[in-house]
Design an enzyme around this catalytic site. Structure first.
Site, PDB file in Angstrom:
ATOM      1  N   ASP A 213      -0.221   7.236  -1.821  1.00 34.76           N
ATOM      2  CA  ASP A 213       0.318   8.588  -1.765  1.00 34.76           C
ATOM      3  C   ASP A 213      -0.066   9.377  -3.012  1.00 34.76           C
ATOM      4  OD1 ASP A 213       2.319  10.503  -0.481  1.00 34.76           O
ATOM      5  OD2 ASP A 213       3.146  10.297  -2.497  1.00 34.76           O
ATOM      6  N   GLU A 255      -9.202  -9.668  -4.132  1.00 40.92           N
ATOM      7  CA  GLU A 255      -8.696 -11.041  -4.093  1.00 40.92           C
ATOM      8  C   GLU A 255      -8.154 -11.403  -2.708  1.00 40.92           C
ATOM      9  OE1 GLU A 255      -5.712 -11.723  -7.056  1.00 40.92           O
ATOM     10  OE2 GLU A 255      -6.802 -10.598  -8.599  1.00 40.92           O
TER      11      GLU A 255
END
Length: 535
Positions: A213, A255
């Protein structure tokens, strides 16, 4: 028909995905208290799988006082009790994945709720404390510190409300949105570490991605200068130091093979593209296309500009017609001014909903034929118009902070209609919904549209199912009459959209795959209609 197109192991699913935005509070009410919840979403997973979407983006589901529709977060590692529990969110993520649907959560890094433990600790600790260094606390100007520290404007369109609030101890704190949303200090290492930990928390629970956001607002000029005296570089929009934050975030996402989509409102294409470099965000929302009027030249320019600004960094474009902040497409396209701008949003603007619906159907085929990913806001597949919410039921702070002048965003957040003959159109069987549904809402209900092969829902299902015919290749514009957009894709399919006032002939083709409305008796494409063709 209606099955997600991407295999679970596909690492590039996000490049061509159809992603459905779930505004939980208004999607489906599972416990009958008038508020949408995770139980409601879980009960509707078969519907979403049948629609054929690849992922769900959830607007914030975290604990929140709801001063800004959940974008005032009190705890990023929990679920608001109104929506359910963390365990239920984990079940939802897993069950959606079993249906072939990935999950994207919403992170709000610019600010937190004033009920967040960090801010409560900062208030208790007092001026000059380490706790206040996590935010932007300053002494005021004027002889007695009675004036705000600077002249920054509110980020709520139409609002002239201040972005600084003074405390009894004399300190002022910064909030670019509401006073209940204090801005974090992204120059502080603890703020950066906390958000990387939050990302890991959700990736470890199985989410496939994160929507960010207000992604261009985090960093502030440490001097907090007046905007009037130092407009460039901007003191709080699109600052260069932001890119180090997102490079760090990208390492975390990599990851887990996670993806990012940023809410980045920037007029400069080159500056916008910087966020999409290979070691930063994967994608960003395309606000140029979302706000573009129903005009052939403007739409083509928006498409060309979007593709051009993404090309140098190899990022896929995103296409969206509406979201939880924007006037619904059917209403917007039925108005004289078909563009979207918060500054021009006003009460009482007339709309021809029949015209808007024809255009919204055509726009659905246009957006789904473009290269990249598509975001579909809940209820758009039902052709919902913007609802008129009575002033005494208004919830949106944009309405209140404008002194009632701006309609706010409640009209696109009204709870969905699921069943024509059920109380509250099947949204929930108990209490009245948190926002009132219009009297004609049952006519848009899912069960009614499922029985109608010509409904908006049927069109979206067919289009999403057929979308792979366009392939993953680039777009090539085709010669077309004035007012008509026509292009081909490498998959051997063509898209033609007639925005002219008269019918248009179709280019050479072997088969009509889908159209947003019937062709005329001469086989021509009527105004405000789109068609997909096999070359």
């Amino acid at each position: 028909m209606g099955q997600p197109r991407h295999a679970p192991e596909d690492p590039d699913w996000w490049r061509t995905a159809v992603i459905y935005q779930v505004y939980v509070r208004s999607f489906a009410d599972g416990n009958g208290d008038g508020t949408g919840d995770l139980a409601g979403v879980r009960s509707r997973l078969p519907y979403l799988a049948g629609l054929g979407v690849d992922a769900l983006w959830f607007s914030p589901w975290y604990p929140s006082p709801m001063k800004d529709g959940g974008y005032d977060v009190a705890d990023y590692r929990a679920v608001d009790p109104a929506f359910g529990t963390l365990a239920e969110a984990e079940k939802l993520i897993a069950e959606a994945r079993e249906s072939g649907i990935r999950t994207i959560v919403d992170i709000v890094p610019n600010h937190v709720s004033d009920q967040h433990p960090w801010f409560r600790a900062a208030l208790a600790a007092g001026p000059g404390s380490p706790e206040r260094e996590l935010f932007h606390f300053r002494r005021g100007r004027g002889a007695h510190g009675e004036l705000p520290p600077n002249d920054w404007p509110s980020q709520f369109a139409g609002s002239t409300a201040p972005v600084w609030t003074r405390l009894p101890d004399g300190d002022w704190y910064l909030h670019l949105f509401t006073p209940e949303q204090p801005d974090l200090n992204w120059a502080h290492p603890a703020v950066r570490q906390e958000h990387e930990d939050i990302l890991r928390f959700w990736f470890e629970r199985g989410v496939a991605g994160v929507r960010i956001d207000s992604a261009a607002l985090l960093a502030k000029d440490p001097d907090l200068p007046d905007l009037a005296t130092r407009p460039r570089p901007h003191p709080f929009v699109d600052r260069d130091e932001l890119h180090a934050v997102y490079r760090s975030w990208r390492r975390v996402a990599d990851e887990y093979a996670g993806v990012f989509v940023g809410e980045v409102w920037l007029p400069d294409p080159e500056r916008f593209a910087r966020y999409l470099r290979p070691d930063e965000l994967h994608t960003a929302f395309n606000f140029s296309f979302l706000s573009c009027p129903w005009d052939p030249a403007r739409l083509r320019a928006s498409i060309d500009t979007t593709l051009a600004e993404h090309a140098p960094v190899g990022a896929p474009a995103t296409w969206v017609l509406c979201n939880h902040d924007v006037t619904r497409t059917v209403t917007r396209y039925g108005r004289e001014d078909t563009a979207f701008d918060f500054a021009t949003k006003a009460f009482g603007t007339p709309a021809d909903l029949a015209l808007g619906t024809r255009r919204a159907r055509a726009a659905a085929l246009l957006s789904l034929a473009l290269p990249g990913s598509v975001y579909l806001y809940q209820g758009e597949e039902l052709g919902l118009p913007e609802a008129d919410v009575p002033a005494d039921r208004a919830q949106d702070p944009m309405y209140f902070r404008s002194g009632g002048a701006a309609p706010g965003r409640d009209g696109c957040r009204v709870p969905l209609p699921w069943a024509e003959d059920m109380p509250y159109a099947g949204f929930g069987a108990g209490e009245e919904p948190w926002l009132p549904q219009p009297a004609d809402w049952p006519s848009y209900a899912v069960d009614r549209q499922q029985r109608d092969p010509d409904s908006m829902l049927a069109l979206y299902r067919q289009a999403i199912s057929l979308r792979p015919v366009f392939g993953d290749g680039p777009l090539t514009w085709l010669p077309a009459p004035d007012g008509v957009l026509a292009f081909s894709r490498a998959g051997g399919a063509l898209c033609v959209v007639n925005l002219a006032p008269t019918p248009a002939g179709l280019p050479p083709h072997s088969r009509l795959l889908l159209s947003s409305g019937p062709l005329d008796r001469a086989g021509r494409l009527p105004p405000d209609t789109a068609a997909w063709l096999r070359a």
